[in-house]
Design a protein around this motif. Structure first.
Motif, PDB file in Angstrom:
ATOM      1  N   ARG A 138     -27.801  -1.924 -26.369  1.00 14.47           N
ATOM      2  CA  ARG A 138     -26.701  -1.133 -25.812  1.00 14.47           C
ATOM      3  C   ARG A 138     -25.502  -1.177 -26.742  1.00 14.47           C
ATOM      4  NH1 ARG A 138     -28.118   1.181 -21.771  1.00 14.47           N
ATOM      5  NH2 ARG A 138     -26.092   1.912 -21.143  1.00 14.47           N
ATOM      6  N   VAL A 139     -24.608  -0.206 -26.533  1.00 11.60           N
ATOM      7  CA  VAL A 139     -23.334  -0.166 -27.245  1.00 11.60           C
ATOM      8  C   VAL A 139     -22.250  -0.044 -26.182  1.00 11.60           C
ATOM      9  CG1 VAL A 139     -21.914   1.095 -28.899  1.00 11.60           C
ATOM     10  CG2 VAL A 139     -24.392   0.962 -29.250  1.00 11.60           C
ATOM     11  N   TYR A 140     -21.290  -0.955 -26.217  1.00 12.92           N
ATOM     12  CA  TYR A 140     -20.216  -0.976 -25.228  1.00 12.92           C
ATOM     13  C   TYR A 140     -18.886  -0.657 -25.893  1.00 12.92           C
ATOM     14  CZ  TYR A 140     -23.610  -3.663 -22.484  1.00 12.92           C
ATOM     15  OH  TYR A 140     -24.729  -4.080 -21.797  1.00 12.92           O
ATOM     16  N   LEU A 141     -18.072   0.166 -25.222  1.00 13.40           N
ATOM     17  CA  LEU A 141     -16.704   0.427 -25.641  1.00 13.40           C
ATOM     18  C   LEU A 141     -15.803  -0.297 -24.645  1.00 13.40           C
ATOM     19  CD1 LEU A 141     -16.977   4.243 -26.367  1.00 13.40           C
ATOM     20  CD2 LEU A 141     -17.001   2.378 -28.020  1.00 13.40           C
ATOM     21  N   THR A 142     -14.973  -1.208 -25.141  1.00 15.63           N
ATOM     22  CA  THR A 142     -14.151  -2.022 -24.268  1.00 15.63           C
ATOM     23  C   THR A 142     -12.707  -2.052 -24.744  1.00 15.63           C
ATOM     24  OG1 THR A 142     -13.883  -4.221 -23.292  1.00 15.63           O
ATOM     25  CG2 THR A 142     -14.794  -4.149 -25.507  1.00 15.63           C
ATOM     26  N   ALA A 143     -11.796  -2.236 -23.806  1.00 17.84           N
ATOM     27  CA  ALA A 143     -10.379  -2.348 -24.124  1.00 17.84           C
ATOM     28  C   ALA A 143     -10.001  -3.763 -24.556  1.00 17.84           C
ATOM     29  CB  ALA A 143      -9.531  -1.920 -22.919  1.00 17.84           C
ATOM     30  N   VAL A 144     -10.912  -4.703 -24.427  1.00 10.59           N
ATOM     31  CA  VAL A 144     -10.642  -6.078 -24.856  1.00 10.59           C
ATOM     32  C   VAL A 144     -10.598  -6.099 -26.387  1.00 10.59           C
ATOM     33  CG1 VAL A 144     -11.456  -8.464 -24.813  1.00 10.59           C
ATOM     34  CG2 VAL A 144     -11.816  -6.986 -22.829  1.00 10.59           C
ATOM     35  N   ARG A 145      -9.568  -6.723 -26.932  1.00  9.06           N
ATOM     36  CA  ARG A 145      -9.407  -6.783 -28.387  1.00  9.06           C
ATOM     37  C   ARG A 145     -10.576  -7.519 -29.037  1.00  9.06           C
ATOM     38  NH1 ARG A 145      -4.816 -10.029 -29.383  1.00  9.06           N
ATOM     39  NH2 ARG A 145      -5.449  -9.785 -31.540  1.00  9.06           N
ATOM     40  N   ALA A 146     -10.976  -7.055 -30.216  1.00  9.14           N
ATOM     41  CA  ALA A 146     -12.068  -7.681 -30.954  1.00  9.14           C
ATOM     42  C   ALA A 146     -11.749  -9.140 -31.249  1.00  9.14           C
ATOM     43  CB  ALA A 146     -12.321  -6.923 -32.256  1.00  9.14           C
ATOM     44  N   GLU A 147     -10.511  -9.438 -31.619  1.00 10.91           N
ATOM     45  CA  GLU A 147     -10.129 -10.813 -31.915  1.00 10.91           C
ATOM     46  C   GLU A 147     -10.293 -11.705 -30.682  1.00 10.91           C
ATOM     47  OE1 GLU A 147      -9.339 -14.097 -33.939  1.00 10.91           O
ATOM     48  OE2 GLU A 147      -9.667 -12.120 -34.804  1.00 10.91           O
ATOM     49  N   THR A 148      -9.971 -11.186 -29.514  1.00  6.03           N
ATOM     50  CA  THR A 148     -10.142 -11.946 -28.268  1.00  6.03           C
ATOM     51  C   THR A 148     -11.620 -12.256 -28.050  1.00  6.03           C
ATOM     52  OG1 THR A 148      -8.184 -10.936 -27.290  1.00  6.03           O
ATOM     53  CG2 THR A 148      -9.790 -11.904 -25.768  1.00  6.03           C
ATOM     54  N   LEU A 149     -12.476 -11.270 -28.260  1.00  4.00           N
ATOM     55  CA  LEU A 149     -13.914 -11.492 -28.085  1.00  4.00           C
ATOM     56  C   LEU A 149     -14.440 -12.498 -29.098  1.00  4.00           C
ATOM     57  CD1 LEU A 149     -15.099  -7.844 -27.368  1.00  4.00           C
ATOM     58  CD2 LEU A 149     -14.800  -9.707 -25.735  1.00  4.00           C
ATOM     59  N   ARG A 150     -13.964 -12.399 -30.343  1.00  5.90           N
ATOM     60  CA  ARG A 150     -14.404 -13.349 -31.366  1.00  5.90           C
ATOM     61  C   ARG A 150     -13.957 -14.769 -31.031  1.00  5.90           C
ATOM     62  NH1 ARG A 150     -12.629  -9.000 -35.416  1.00  5.90           N
ATOM     63  NH2 ARG A 150     -14.533  -7.795 -35.628  1.00  5.90           N
ATOM     64  N   GLN A 151     -12.752 -14.898 -30.492  1.00  8.67           N
ATOM     65  CA  GLN A 151     -12.273 -16.226 -30.084  1.00  8.67           C
ATOM     66  C   GLN A 151     -13.123 -16.778 -28.948  1.00  8.67           C
ATOM     67  OE1 GLN A 151      -8.127 -15.654 -29.245  1.00  8.67           O
ATOM     68  NE2 GLN A 151      -7.555 -15.720 -31.405  1.00  8.67           N
ATOM     69  N   ARG A 152     -13.489 -15.919 -28.014  1.00 11.19           N
ATOM     70  CA  ARG A 152     -14.347 -16.362 -26.913  1.00 11.19           C
ATOM     71  C   ARG A 152     -15.683 -16.848 -27.450  1.00 11.19           C
ATOM     72  NH1 ARG A 152     -13.377 -11.440 -22.559  1.00 11.19           N
ATOM     73  NH2 ARG A 152     -11.170 -11.884 -22.206  1.00 11.19           N
ATOM     74  N   CYS A 153     -16.199 -16.158 -28.461  1.00 11.72           N
ATOM     75  CA  CYS A 153     -17.469 -16.567 -29.068  1.00 11.72           C
ATOM     76  C   CYS A 153     -17.332 -17.908 -29.775  1.00 11.72           C
ATOM     77  CB  CYS A 153     -17.928 -15.528 -30.086  1.00 11.72           C
ATOM     78  SG  CYS A 153     -18.631 -14.053 -29.384  1.00 11.72           S
ATOM     79  N   ALA A 154     -16.215 -18.078 -30.465  1.00 10.31           N
ATOM     80  CA  ALA A 154     -16.019 -19.284 -31.263  1.00 10.31           C
ATOM     81  C   ALA A 154     -15.844 -20.526 -30.397  1.00 10.31           C
ATOM     82  CB  ALA A 154     -14.815 -19.113 -32.183  1.00 10.31           C
ATOM     83  N   GLU A 155     -15.302 -20.363 -29.207  1.00 10.89           N
ATOM     84  CA  GLU A 155     -15.102 -21.506 -28.323  1.00 10.89           C
ATOM     85  C   GLU A 155     -16.458 -22.074 -27.906  1.00 10.89           C
ATOM     86  OE1 GLU A 155     -12.748 -20.102 -25.098  1.00 10.89           O
ATOM     87  OE2 GLU A 155     -11.008 -19.739 -26.375  1.00 10.89           O
ATOM     88  N   GLY A 156     -16.678 -23.292 -28.248  1.00 13.39           N
ATOM     89  CA  GLY A 156     -17.934 -23.929 -27.870  1.00 13.39           C
ATOM     90  C   GLY A 156     -19.088 -23.622 -28.799  1.00 13.39           C
ATOM     91  N   SER A 157     -18.830 -22.884 -29.880  1.00  8.21           N
ATOM     92  CA  SER A 157     -19.882 -22.568 -30.834  1.00  8.21           C
ATOM     93  C   SER A 157     -19.500 -23.118 -32.199  1.00  8.21           C
ATOM     94  CB  SER A 157     -20.072 -21.053 -30.960  1.00  8.21           C
ATOM     95  OG  SER A 157     -20.503 -20.509 -29.754  1.00  8.21           O
TER      96      SER A 157
END
Length: 96
Positions: free
Chosen positions: A62-81
């Motif tokens: 799938r491809v999602y278009l979201t209003a959440v900033r890319a940097e916010t998503l990357r930070q969420r990924c980095a937490e705990g990884s």
């Protein structure tokens, strides 16, 4: 790890291919527009809310278009990884 990408949608990190900042990428290129058009034609494009999208989240199916900033998503990924800097900048996937 589960990543919340907006509008009550969460995905497992193993499904994640890329997190693309619309304003900072080649999102306005003809090739990228064709990618989005094809995803829409195939029923694989999802808009997550009525806000103007800031980020394109690409998963294996799938491809999602979201209003959440890319940097916010990357930070969420980095937490705990244990991600490398390159992975945090473009992709959110563990090595191995």
């Amino acid at each position: 790890m589960i990543l919340h990408i907006g509008n009550d949608i969460s995905i497992h990190e193993h499904w994640l291919v890329a997190i693309l900042d619309i304003d900072r990428s080649s999102a306005h290129s003809p090739l990228f527009r064709e990618f989005l058009s094809r995803a829409e034609r195939e029923g694989k494009l999802e808009w997550l809310g009525p806000e103007i999208p800031r980020t394109v989240v690409v998963t294996v199916d799938r491809v999602y278009l979201t209003a959440v900033r890319a940097e916010t998503l990357r930070q969420r990924c980095a937490e705990g990884s244990s991600l490398t800097e390159a992975e945090r900048l473009g992709f959110c996937r563990k090595k191995g």
